[in-house]
Design a protein around this motif. Structure first.
Motif, PDB file in Angstrom:
ATOM      1  N   LYS A 349     -13.210   0.153  10.824  1.00  0.00           N
ATOM      2  CA  LYS A 349     -13.024  -1.284  10.632  1.00  0.00           C
ATOM      3  C   LYS A 349     -13.016  -1.577   9.129  1.00  0.00           C
ATOM      4  CE  LYS A 349     -13.250  -2.314  15.031  1.00  0.00           C
ATOM      5  NZ  LYS A 349     -13.388  -0.983  15.595  1.00  0.00           N
ATOM      6  N   ASN A 353      -8.172  -4.133   5.632  1.00  0.00           N
ATOM      7  CA  ASN A 353      -7.087  -3.882   6.599  1.00  0.00           C
ATOM      8  C   ASN A 353      -6.083  -2.861   6.078  1.00  0.00           C
ATOM      9  OD1 ASN A 353      -7.920  -5.358   8.740  1.00  0.00           O
ATOM     10  ND2 ASN A 353      -6.674  -7.159   8.285  1.00  0.00           N
ATOM     11  N   TYR A 355      -4.467   0.080   6.570  1.00  0.00           N
ATOM     12  CA  TYR A 355      -4.121   1.099   7.557  1.00  0.00           C
ATOM     13  C   TYR A 355      -2.733   1.648   7.226  1.00  0.00           C
ATOM     14  CZ  TYR A 355      -7.887  -0.924  10.390  1.00  0.00           C
ATOM     15  OH  TYR A 355      -9.090  -1.389  10.845  1.00  0.00           O
ATOM     16  N   ILE A 433      -6.393  -2.676  17.882  1.00  0.00           N
ATOM     17  CA  ILE A 433      -5.884  -3.095  16.565  1.00  0.00           C
ATOM     18  C   ILE A 433      -4.454  -3.624  16.649  1.00  0.00           C
ATOM     19  CG2 ILE A 433      -7.381  -1.421  15.406  1.00  0.00           C
ATOM     20  CD1 ILE A 433      -4.939   0.313  14.857  1.00  0.00           C
ATOM     21  N   ALA A 516      -5.314  -9.241  15.471  1.00  0.00           N
ATOM     22  CA  ALA A 516      -5.407  -7.800  15.219  1.00  0.00           C
ATOM     23  C   ALA A 516      -4.643  -7.457  13.937  1.00  0.00           C
ATOM     24  CB  ALA A 516      -4.829  -7.028  16.402  1.00  0.00           C
TER      25      ALA A 516
END
Length: 605
Positions: A349, A353, A355, A433, A516
């Motif tokens: 987490k 953010n 990713y 997500i 998400a």
């Protein structure tokens, strides 16, 4: 099927019945036992009453037997009625649990099983077989009847045991009676097996008819079908089809019933011959003073009940054996495994953010097919980017999204999240997500707020904000009950009908509500009018914010809002770049698609 398999399925079946509703099955068994005992009470006491009457007993003794008979029957009937009532109430729980069992299994299945046609047909078949009278609900009635008939056999043997101790009846006569019972029972076994075969053949054919008629009824009962039925004048054709189907079923059932009637005639003849023989034997013995008047009535009634119960028990066991095949098919659906590898790593987490997703030489083909839907797909992107996925129908766009959300696993290659194969992550955490609006999204006949939140408890303020962002704000204000307005009229006569475009906005609001890191929109404006579409595009960056937005569309004009465009063709990525870069590549697939669409919006020279 081997005996060991029969025993295993029988044990599992009984466990299943108790798991659906313990109260229902216990009440059903107890009610069956009491219902089986009830007819023997008046038989026993009536025989005693006749004997006392014949002996000249006083009114007090006779009244005692009458009151005893009526009292016991009353109490047992009262208890039987109470148990039957409790069984019906528990039946509601049982039916609910049975329905939920299918839903629970569907949610536990791998998505590839949900889309598998063979699995869908298997589920439809076992549900129709249940309605036809086999598998799970046949278990209830069969178990109830087996318990009841075994109780009757026990009571009959108890009340007729003294018959075989009578010295007034010769040994050959007793042997002849036993032989007659055995012969009659054997006749019933043979005829019952034939009757069961006719039932099995007929109900086996009914499975297909029920599946067809079920789909037919679903179409006709759905009020959305009314437009097509009227416009294309389908009413007469549908009626003709339904009538022909019903006539065929009735014709088959009539043939089955006539065949069973002829077979059962032998049972009737044998039973009456045996009954006549028992009467002759007992009456001749009674004339010689060897048996009382009351005993005649008791023995005849009990012997005939014994024969009936034994015959029915044989039938019940034969039906239970036939039903084992249906139960085997029933369990085969619930035993379908989930082959999706369940990882254990926690999805990090991240507050930022940050990713990164990579498709590394990914190829995929759907189960039971030889043709690849995707071939050698290589693509990298990170959170915050706006990725457009474009291409012609069947080029692999939606399959690409299904793989990213891990609804399927790649046939070849791997997908990485922050450098780790997504299979290694905890499945539930990984899919959490993603917020996705698929082309075939579903809204439910619940309230508007529940549809957006995908739950019964939600933040009303946030739901309103999401609906406004999705362009549904003005429509929301016109709804008298606001977020408590029920969609459609299936469950609420005051429900509202919404257009396809409005449904798409609600689906988009649902994706926004989940909040998400990844937002995936599969043709999110396909049902919107040009003005609504422009409103969504103009707020695209505001809607996506810092999320990764993956945008699938046939309308290439929408791609200008995205940082990167991936062009799919025949399952491969043939081009990547932004709108300007791809449009500059004359002869490329994007250039071809763009100008194919643009010609409808420019005037001819």
């Amino acid at each position: 099927m081997k005996l060991s398999e029969h025993m295993q399925i029988a044990k599992r079946s009984v466990g299943l019945l108790f798991s659906l509703s313990k109260a229902h099955i216990i009440c059903r068994i107890l009610a069956s036992v009491i219902g089986a005992v009830l007819p023997y009470v008046p038989i026993y006491f009536s025989a005693r009453l006749l004997d006392r009457l014949y002996e000249g007993s006083g009114a007090g003794v006779l009244a005692f037997y009458v009151l005893l008979t009526v009292g016991i029957v009353f109490l047992l009937s009262l208890l039987h009625t109470w148990l039957s009532s409790r069984r019906r109430m528990a039946g509601t729980e049982m039916y609910r649990n049975e329905n939920w069992k299918y839903s629970e299994k569907a949610m536990q299945m791998a998505y590839e099983s949900i889309e598998d046609r063979d699995v869908a047909l298997l589920r439809s078949r076992i549900q129709r077989e249940t309605q036809t009278g086999y598998n799970i609900f046949q278990l209830f009635s069969t178990l109830e009847q087996i318990v009841g008939n075994m109780t009757k056999i026990g009571m009959s043997l108890w009340l007729t045991a003294s018959f075989f101790m009578l010295k007034a009846i010769s040994l050959p006569a007793k042997a002849a009676l036993i032989g007659g019972l055995a012969l009659t029972l054997l006749c019933r076994i043979v005829t019952t097996k034939r009757v069961a075969k006719l039932d099995e053949r007929f109900y086996g054919e009914c499975v297909y008819w029920n599946m067809v008629s079920g789909k037919f009824d679903e179409y006709v009962d759905d009020y959305h079908s009314g437009k097509d039925i009227r416009i294309y004048d389908m009413a007469e054709g549908l009626l003709t089809y339904s009538t022909a189907l019903n006539r065929e079923v009735c014709r088959k059932e009539h043939r089955k019933n006539m065949g069973q009637t002829r077979v059962r005639l032998a049972n009737v003849v044998m039973s009456r011959i045996l009954q006549f023989g028992v009467y002759l034997l007992l009456l001749s013995t009674a004339l010689g003073g060897g048996v009382s008047v009351g005993s005649i009535a008791r023995y005849v009634s009990c012997i005939m009940l014994l024969l009936e119960a034994a015959s029915n028990l044989v039938y019940n066991l034969q039906v239970a054996i036939v039903n084992q095949e249906y139960m085997k098919r029933f369990f085969s659906y619930f035993d379908i495994p989930n082959h999706m590898y369940q990882g254990s790593l926690t999805v990090e987490k991240r507050d930022d953010n940050d990713y990164n997703v990579e498709f590394r030489d990914v190829s995929f083909r759907y189960p039971h097919t030889q043709e690849y839907a995707l071939r050698h797909v290589n693509l990298k992107f990170k959170v915050g980017e706006k990725l457009a996925v474009v291409g012609m129908n069947g080029s692999g766009k939606t399959t690409f999204i299904k793989l990213m959300c891990r609804l399927y696993d790649p046939t070849e290659g791997e997908i990485l999240l922050n450098g780790v194969n997504i299979k290694k992550y905890d499945y539930e955490e990984y899919i959490s997500i993603f917020s996705v609006v698929f082309q075939d999204f579903r809204l439910f006949s619940f309230t508007l707020g529940q549809n957006v939140a995908a739950g019964t408890v939600y933040d009303e303020t946030l739901v309103r904000q999401c609906l406004e962002q999705a362009g549904f704000g003005e429509r929301l204000e016109s709804l008298g009950m606001g977020l408590d307005t029920c969609l459609y009229k299936d469950c609420d006569e005051n429900g509202v009908e919404i257009s396809g475009g409005e449904a798409q906005k609600i689906a988009l609001a649902r994706a926004l509500y989940k909040d998400a890191p990844f937002m995936i929109l599969d043709e999110p404006t396909a049902a919107l009018d040009p003005i609504s579409e422009y409103e969504v595009f103009s707020r695209f960056n505001e809607i996506a914010k810092d999320k990764t937005a993956i945008y699938i569309s046939h309308r290439l004009a929408s791609c200008r809002f995205c940082d990167k465009i991936a062009v799919f063709d025949e399952g491969r990525i043939v081009q990547t770049g932004n709108h300007g870069e791809l449009l500059a590549q004359e002869g490329g697939k994007y250039y071809e698609l763009w100008h194919a669409q643009a010609q409808y919006y420019t005037s001819e020279q």
